[in-house]
Design an enzyme around this catalytic site. Structure first.
Site, PDB file in Angstrom:
ATOM      1  N   GLU A  98      -6.281  21.040  30.244  1.00  8.49           N
ATOM      2  CA  GLU A  98      -5.280  21.263  29.192  1.00  8.49           C
ATOM      3  C   GLU A  98      -5.967  21.696  27.901  1.00  8.49           C
ATOM      4  OE1 GLU A  98      -2.580  21.990  28.206  1.00  8.49           O
ATOM      5  OE2 GLU A  98      -1.277  20.412  27.465  1.00  8.49           O
ATOM      6  N   ASP A  99      -5.261  22.465  27.085  1.00  5.82           N
ATOM      7  CA  ASP A  99      -5.857  22.918  25.825  1.00  5.82           C
ATOM      8  C   ASP A  99      -5.943  21.782  24.809  1.00  5.82           C
ATOM      9  OD1 ASP A  99      -3.103  22.825  25.396  1.00  5.82           O
ATOM     10  OD2 ASP A  99      -2.943  24.800  24.488  1.00  5.82           O
ATOM     11  N   ASP A 102      -1.746  16.295  22.093  1.00 12.24           N
ATOM     12  CA  ASP A 102      -1.297  16.045  20.727  1.00 12.24           C
ATOM     13  C   ASP A 102      -0.457  14.755  20.742  1.00 12.24           C
ATOM     14  OD1 ASP A 102      -0.653  16.495  18.041  1.00 12.24           O
ATOM     15  OD2 ASP A 102       0.841  18.004  18.464  1.00 12.24           O
ATOM     16  N   PHE A 151      -3.649  22.216  12.435  1.00  9.71           N
ATOM     17  CA  PHE A 151      -3.181  23.097  13.496  1.00  9.71           C
ATOM     18  C   PHE A 151      -4.214  24.189  13.710  1.00  9.71           C
ATOM     19  CE2 PHE A 151      -0.510  26.007  15.826  1.00  9.71           C
ATOM     20  CZ  PHE A 151       0.251  25.139  16.582  1.00  9.71           C
ATOM     21  N   ARG A 164      -4.218  33.804  19.956  1.00 11.17           N
ATOM     22  CA  ARG A 164      -4.812  33.353  21.226  1.00 11.17           C
ATOM     23  C   ARG A 164      -6.128  34.043  21.554  1.00 11.17           C
ATOM     24  NH1 ARG A 164      -1.305  30.359  24.321  1.00 11.17           N
ATOM     25  NH2 ARG A 164       0.840  31.082  24.246  1.00 11.17           N
TER      26      ARG A 164
HETATM   27  P1  IMP Z   1       1.968  17.375  23.086  1.00 14.33           P
HETATM   28  O1  IMP Z   1       3.047  17.285  24.117  1.00 14.33           O
HETATM   29  O2  IMP Z   1       2.503  17.029  21.722  1.00 14.33           O
HETATM   30  O3  IMP Z   1       0.742  16.583  23.421  1.00 14.33           O
HETATM   31  O4  IMP Z   1       1.644  18.893  22.935  1.00 14.33           O
HETATM   32  C1  IMP Z   1       0.587  19.522  23.478  1.00 14.33           C
HETATM   33  C2  IMP Z   1       0.791  21.010  23.382  1.00 14.33           C
HETATM   34  O5  IMP Z   1       1.164  21.397  22.058  1.00 14.33           O
HETATM   35  C3  IMP Z   1      -0.492  21.742  23.665  1.00 14.33           C
HETATM   36  O6  IMP Z   1      -0.609  22.041  25.028  1.00 14.33           O
HETATM   37  C4  IMP Z   1      -0.386  22.983  22.828  1.00 14.33           C
HETATM   38  O7  IMP Z   1       0.260  23.987  23.541  1.00 14.33           O
HETATM   39  C5  IMP Z   1       0.496  22.570  21.664  1.00 14.33           C
HETATM   40  N1  IMP Z   1      -0.324  22.279  20.478  1.00 14.33           N
HETATM   41  C6  IMP Z   1      -0.539  21.083  19.882  1.00 14.33           C
HETATM   42  N2  IMP Z   1      -1.330  21.202  18.799  1.00 14.33           N
HETATM   43  C7  IMP Z   1      -1.642  22.509  18.722  1.00 14.33           C
HETATM   44  C8  IMP Z   1      -2.474  23.265  17.821  1.00 14.33           C
HETATM   45  O8  IMP Z   1      -3.109  22.762  16.884  1.00 14.33           O
HETATM   46  N3  IMP Z   1      -2.556  24.610  18.088  1.00 14.33           N
HETATM   47  C9  IMP Z   1      -1.904  25.214  19.094  1.00 14.33           C
HETATM   48  N4  IMP Z   1      -1.144  24.544  19.961  1.00 14.33           N
HETATM   49  C10 IMP Z   1      -1.009  23.209  19.788  1.00 14.33           C
END
Ligand code: IMP
Length: 176
Positions: A98-99, A102, A151, A164
């Site tokens: 996963e990237d 959050d 971010f 990207r």
């Molecule tokens: P979560 O469900 O809140 O954990 O969200 C995770 C997803 O939110 C990641 O897979 C990203 O696609 C997106 N995301 C969260 N923070 C960032 C950021 O700083 N930059 C770009 N995408 C983010």
């Protein structure tokens, strides 16, 4: 986004170095196992491509795509699987790549979905862990970098589909 200030947080060289280390860690953990790597589109496409090339063990590779609806930089918590894996994972060792973790909501959702298919094991490798922002408890098993807040774009990560392609990870800020 073009009008926002971007500053490099993780350079391409720092990323290359960290991904090599992660590759070693993951290879050790899965020696003599049948590893299936599942990359999460679109954000983890670069990280997945680099990580599998840093492995010294064989693996099979598949992808999922998750739509998590966001208002600006905040998640709505509504998540949908819009592209499923094609490789069966029952009895296999699965590593989700996963990237960013959050709030943790996306990985919690995917973990539950994949666990229902009875893999032998299921672990998560996150390129970035924003540990302080969790809304649900979630612990990634392998982590590239941790950051508190902010971010970021680049290395596969986007802001509204922009940024990207950037080879470095950059922080976005409102000042021009
Ligand atoms: P979560 O469900 O809140 O954990 O969200 C995770 C997803 O939110 C990641 O897979 C990203 O696609 C997106 N995301 C969260 N923070 C960032 C950021 O700083 N930059 C770009 N995408 C983010």
């Amino acid at each position: 986004m073009e009008t926002m200030k971007k500053s490099v947080l993780y350079s391409r060289e720092a990323i290359r170095q960290r991904v090599l280390e992660l590759g070693e860690e993951v290879s050790k953990a899965y020696e003599n196992r049948e590893l299936v790597v599942i990359g999460v589109l679109k954000g983890a496409f670069m990280f997945t491509a680099d990580l599998v090339r840093a492995l010294s063990i064989p693996c099979r590779i598949d992808f999922v795509r998750l739509a998590s609806y966001r208002a600006g930089t905040e998640t709505s918590g509504r998540i949908e699987l819009t592209k499923d894996i094609e490789i069966p994972i029952a009895g296999k060792d699965v590593l989700v790549v996963e990237d960013i973790v959050d709030t943790g909501l996306t990985m919690k959702f995917l973990e539950e979905n994949l666990k229902a298919r009875n893999p032998r094991s299921l672990k998560v490798c996150a390129f970035i862990d924003k540990r302080l922002r969790r809304k649900v408890p979630f612990e990634a098993d392998f982590v590239g970098f941790t950051m508190d807040d902010g971010f970021v774009v680049g290395y596969g990560l986007d802001f509204d589909e922009q940024g990207r392609f950037l080879p470095d990870v950059c922080v976005l800020s409102q000042e021009k």
